[in-house]
Design a protein around this motif. Structure first.
Motif, PDB file in Angstrom:
ATOM      1  N   TRP A  51      12.057  21.537   3.202  1.00 48.44           N
ATOM      2  CA  TRP A  51      11.692  22.409   4.322  1.00 48.44           C
ATOM      3  C   TRP A  51      12.701  22.269   5.447  1.00 48.44           C
ATOM      4  CZ3 TRP A  51      10.400  22.019   9.472  1.00 48.44           C
ATOM      5  CH2 TRP A  51       9.748  23.124  10.034  1.00 48.44           C
ATOM      6  N   LEU A  52      13.123  21.037   5.722  1.00 46.75           N
ATOM      7  CA  LEU A  52      14.104  20.817   6.782  1.00 46.75           C
ATOM      8  C   LEU A  52      15.484  21.310   6.358  1.00 46.75           C
ATOM      9  CD1 LEU A  52      12.977  17.259   7.920  1.00 46.75           C
ATOM     10  CD2 LEU A  52      12.883  19.338   9.302  1.00 46.75           C
ATOM     11  N   GLU A  53      15.849  21.066   5.106  1.00 52.46           N
ATOM     12  CA  GLU A  53      17.171  21.474   4.646  1.00 52.46           C
ATOM     13  C   GLU A  53      17.316  22.991   4.624  1.00 52.46           C
ATOM     14  OE1 GLU A  53      17.538  19.452   0.957  1.00 52.46           O
ATOM     15  OE2 GLU A  53      17.907  17.489   1.896  1.00 52.46           O
ATOM     16  N   GLN A  54      16.207  23.718   4.384  1.00 47.78           N
ATOM     17  CA  GLN A  54      16.256  25.173   4.444  1.00 47.78           C
ATOM     18  C   GLN A  54      16.622  25.655   5.846  1.00 47.78           C
ATOM     19  OE1 GLN A  54      12.489  26.619   3.086  1.00 47.78           O
ATOM     20  NE2 GLN A  54      12.919  26.196   0.930  1.00 47.78           N
ATOM     21  N   ARG A  55      16.395  24.820   6.843  1.00 44.15           N
ATOM     22  CA  ARG A  55      16.702  25.163   8.224  1.00 44.15           C
ATOM     23  C   ARG A  55      17.984  24.489   8.696  1.00 44.15           C
ATOM     24  NH1 ARG A  55      11.894  25.783   6.683  1.00 44.15           N
ATOM     25  NH2 ARG A  55      10.444  27.240   7.673  1.00 44.15           N
ATOM     26  N   GLY A  56      18.769  24.018   7.740  1.00 45.92           N
ATOM     27  CA  GLY A  56      20.069  23.449   8.058  1.00 45.92           C
ATOM     28  C   GLY A  56      20.042  22.013   8.521  1.00 45.92           C
ATOM     29  N   VAL A  57      18.924  21.304   8.278  1.00 42.14           N
ATOM     30  CA  VAL A  57      18.796  19.913   8.720  1.00 42.14           C
ATOM     31  C   VAL A  57      18.846  18.992   7.508  1.00 42.14           C
ATOM     32  CG1 VAL A  57      17.414  18.242  10.011  1.00 42.14           C
ATOM     33  CG2 VAL A  57      17.347  20.672  10.641  1.00 42.14           C
ATOM     34  N   ALA A  58      19.899  18.206   7.399  1.00 42.38           N
ATOM     35  CA  ALA A  58      19.939  17.182   6.353  1.00 42.38           C
ATOM     36  C   ALA A  58      18.923  16.106   6.709  1.00 42.38           C
ATOM     37  CB  ALA A  58      21.342  16.596   6.253  1.00 42.38           C
ATOM     38  N   ALA A  59      18.014  15.800   5.788  1.00 34.80           N
ATOM     39  CA  ALA A  59      16.922  14.899   6.147  1.00 34.80           C
ATOM     40  C   ALA A  59      16.494  14.050   4.958  1.00 34.80           C
ATOM     41  CB  ALA A  59      15.729  15.697   6.665  1.00 34.80           C
ATOM     42  N   GLN A  60      15.876  12.929   5.288  1.00 40.05           N
ATOM     43  CA  GLN A  60      15.263  12.057   4.290  1.00 40.05           C
ATOM     44  C   GLN A  60      13.899  11.639   4.821  1.00 40.05           C
ATOM     45  OE1 GLN A  60      17.580   8.675   3.099  1.00 40.05           O
ATOM     46  NE2 GLN A  60      15.888   7.696   2.031  1.00 40.05           N
ATOM     47  N   VAL A  61      12.862  11.879   4.026  1.00 36.89           N
ATOM     48  CA  VAL A  61      11.497  11.520   4.402  1.00 36.89           C
ATOM     49  C   VAL A  61      10.943  10.610   3.316  1.00 36.89           C
ATOM     50  CG1 VAL A  61       9.194  12.362   4.983  1.00 36.89           C
ATOM     51  CG2 VAL A  61      11.201  13.752   5.545  1.00 36.89           C
ATOM     52  N   ASP A  62      10.608   9.374   3.685  1.00 31.57           N
ATOM     53  CA  ASP A  62      10.057   8.411   2.740  1.00 31.57           C
ATOM     54  C   ASP A  62       8.607   8.130   3.104  1.00 31.57           C
ATOM     55  OD1 ASP A  62      12.512   8.043   1.360  1.00 31.57           O
ATOM     56  OD2 ASP A  62      13.208   6.761   2.992  1.00 31.57           O
ATOM     57  N   PHE A  63       7.692   8.459   2.200  1.00 37.73           N
ATOM     58  CA  PHE A  63       6.265   8.267   2.442  1.00 37.73           C
ATOM     59  C   PHE A  63       5.835   6.877   1.989  1.00 37.73           C
ATOM     60  CE2 PHE A  63       6.612  12.864   2.354  1.00 37.73           C
ATOM     61  CZ  PHE A  63       5.767  13.251   3.378  1.00 37.73           C
ATOM     62  N   GLN A  64       5.135   6.168   2.893  1.00 36.85           N
ATOM     63  CA  GLN A  64       4.496   4.905   2.517  1.00 36.85           C
ATOM     64  C   GLN A  64       3.023   5.115   2.142  1.00 36.85           C
ATOM     65  OE1 GLN A  64       6.566   4.528   5.720  1.00 36.85           O
ATOM     66  NE2 GLN A  64       8.079   4.324   4.090  1.00 36.85           N
ATOM     67  N   ARG A  65       2.426   6.120   2.736  1.00 30.49           N
ATOM     68  CA  ARG A  65       1.019   6.426   2.426  1.00 30.49           C
ATOM     69  C   ARG A  65       0.802   7.916   2.567  1.00 30.49           C
ATOM     70  NH1 ARG A  65      -3.694   6.775   5.475  1.00 30.49           N
ATOM     71  NH2 ARG A  65      -2.639   6.036   7.353  1.00 30.49           N
ATOM     72  N   LEU A  66       0.037   8.494   1.639  1.00 36.75           N
ATOM     73  CA  LEU A  66      -0.243   9.919   1.668  1.00 36.75           C
ATOM     74  C   LEU A  66      -1.638  10.147   1.122  1.00 36.75           C
ATOM     75  CD1 LEU A  66       0.843  12.762   2.221  1.00 36.75           C
ATOM     76  CD2 LEU A  66       1.740  12.797  -0.107  1.00 36.75           C
ATOM     77  N   THR A  67      -2.555  10.585   1.991  1.00 38.21           N
ATOM     78  CA  THR A  67      -3.945  10.806   1.615  1.00 38.21           C
ATOM     79  C   THR A  67      -4.362  12.196   2.089  1.00 38.21           C
ATOM     80  OG1 THR A  67      -4.914   9.955   3.676  1.00 38.21           O
ATOM     81  CG2 THR A  67      -4.354   8.326   1.982  1.00 38.21           C
ATOM     82  N   PRO A  68      -5.570  12.663   1.685  1.00 37.30           N
ATOM     83  CA  PRO A  68      -6.026  13.985   2.145  1.00 37.30           C
ATOM     84  C   PRO A  68      -6.212  14.104   3.652  1.00 37.30           C
ATOM     85  CG  PRO A  68      -7.261  13.291   0.210  1.00 37.30           C
ATOM     86  CD  PRO A  68      -6.466  12.102   0.655  1.00 37.30           C
ATOM     87  N   ASN A  69      -6.271  12.970   4.369  1.00 35.99           N
ATOM     88  CA  ASN A  69      -6.489  13.055   5.816  1.00 35.99           C
ATOM     89  C   ASN A  69      -5.451  12.309   6.649  1.00 35.99           C
ATOM     90  OD1 ASN A  69      -7.198  10.482   5.204  1.00 35.99           O
ATOM     91  ND2 ASN A  69      -9.312  10.629   5.908  1.00 35.99           N
ATOM     92  N   GLY A  70      -4.332  11.945   6.044  1.00 36.04           N
ATOM     93  CA  GLY A  70      -3.318  11.277   6.845  1.00 36.04           C
ATOM     94  C   GLY A  70      -2.112  10.865   6.035  1.00 36.04           C
ATOM     95  N   LEU A  71      -1.066  10.473   6.745  1.00 42.15           N
ATOM     96  CA  LEU A  71       0.151  10.016   6.082  1.00 42.15           C
ATOM     97  C   LEU A  71       0.873   9.020   6.967  1.00 42.15           C
ATOM     98  CD1 LEU A  71       2.943  11.409   7.453  1.00 42.15           C
ATOM     99  CD2 LEU A  71       1.966  13.435   6.401  1.00 42.15           C
ATOM    100  N   VAL A  72       1.687   8.209   6.322  1.00 34.63           N
ATOM    101  CA  VAL A  72       2.588   7.279   6.998  1.00 34.63           C
ATOM    102  C   VAL A  72       3.949   7.452   6.345  1.00 34.63           C
ATOM    103  CG1 VAL A  72       3.127   4.870   7.501  1.00 34.63           C
ATOM    104  CG2 VAL A  72       0.747   5.632   7.481  1.00 34.63           C
ATOM    105  N   ALA A  73       4.987   7.622   7.147  1.00 34.29           N
ATOM    106  CA  ALA A  73       6.310   7.892   6.585  1.00 34.29           C
ATOM    107  C   ALA A  73       7.399   7.386   7.508  1.00 34.29           C
ATOM    108  CB  ALA A  73       6.496   9.393   6.343  1.00 34.29           C
ATOM    109  N   ARG A  74       8.601   7.335   6.946  1.00 31.92           N
ATOM    110  CA  ARG A  74       9.816   7.062   7.715  1.00 31.92           C
ATOM    111  C   ARG A  74      10.684   8.303   7.626  1.00 31.92           C
ATOM    112  NH1 ARG A  74      15.095   5.194   7.696  1.00 31.92           N
ATOM    113  NH2 ARG A  74      15.554   3.649   9.323  1.00 31.92           N
TER     114      ARG A  74
END
Length: 229
Positions: A51-74
């Motif tokens: 999604w970010l790269e489609q807008r010209g942003v080189a990015a890296q998103v690393d998820f530590q936790r991903l649930t139906p009601n929240g997330l934790v990422a770097r």
């Protein structure tokens, strides 16, 4: 007459084999569950980065936790050797099941916590730029606000702003709290810096900005310590 009753040794052997089969099944299910979880995180990481790269942003998103009601990422966005944004830990709480008049509203974010975010900004004349993040910021600014949509509570802990300007560089460190779209609290400290421009040159020993909002009133205290003029 020959007895068909199993011996104790036979029972023990069958129990051992059964335990082994159950252990293998459990191990297989655990591996499958782990694989599904890791795949879910990989898919989410790819979706967020894409999604970010489609807008010209080189990015890296690393998820530590991903649930139906929240997330934790770097998160890292921008050039690899000099990123425009790095967030050591972002925690987002949301509601996936918000409906209004029978229409799904999409994820409704209720709280965001940013731990040690580092943002790089450039000030050229009167124009403030966040580098590769500018298209994303502009896109969100152009979006019409959702009626009756609650604004998330945002906490910034140990944040850092790197400001690059024609007159020099400055670093601002601090914490902030935003509620209902309003800056409710800010405690920021300015690091020592040497600033020079047309007709001036100063050495700043440090500074501080403190803000507290109560109701419709904001109390602001600002301090700037200059050692040379």
């Amino acid at each position: 007459m020959t007895s068909t009753e199993p011996t104790s040794d036979g029972k023990a052997a069958r129990r051992t084999r059964l335990a082994l089969v159950l252990a293998l099944v459990a191990a297989t299910l655990a591996v499958m569950a782990l694989g599904a979880y890791l795949a879910r995180r990989a898919i989410a990481r790819q979706a967020a980065s894409g999604w970010l790269e489609q807008r010209g942003v080189a990015a890296q998103v690393d998820f530590q936790r991903l649930t139906p009601n929240g997330l934790v990422a770097r998160v890292r966005a921008g050039p690899t050797n000099d990123p425009d944004l790095v967030i050591e830990r972002v925690e987002v709480t949301y509601d996936m099941l918000k409906f209004r008049r029978g229409r799904w509203l999409g994820p409704q974010v209720s709280a965001v916590r940013l731990v040690r975010p580092v943002v790089k900004a450039r000030l050229k004349g009167k124009t403030l730029s966040f580098g590769s993040l500018d298209p994303v910021i502009d896109e969100f600014r152009r979006r019409p606000p959702q009626p009756d949509a609650a604004k998330p509570r945002i906490l910034v802990e140990e944040g850092q702003l790197r400001l690059l300007a024609d007159f020099g560089q400055a670093r601002l460190f601090g914490d902030a709290r935003i509620e209902d779209g309003k800056l409710m609290a800010l405690a920021a400290r300015l690091s020592p810096a040497s600033l020079a421009g047309e007709g001036f040159a100063v050495a700043v020993a440090g500074g501080a900005i403190d803000l507290a909002t109560e109701g419709d009133r904001a109390k602001i205290r600002a301090e700037l310590r200059i050692t040379e003029g």
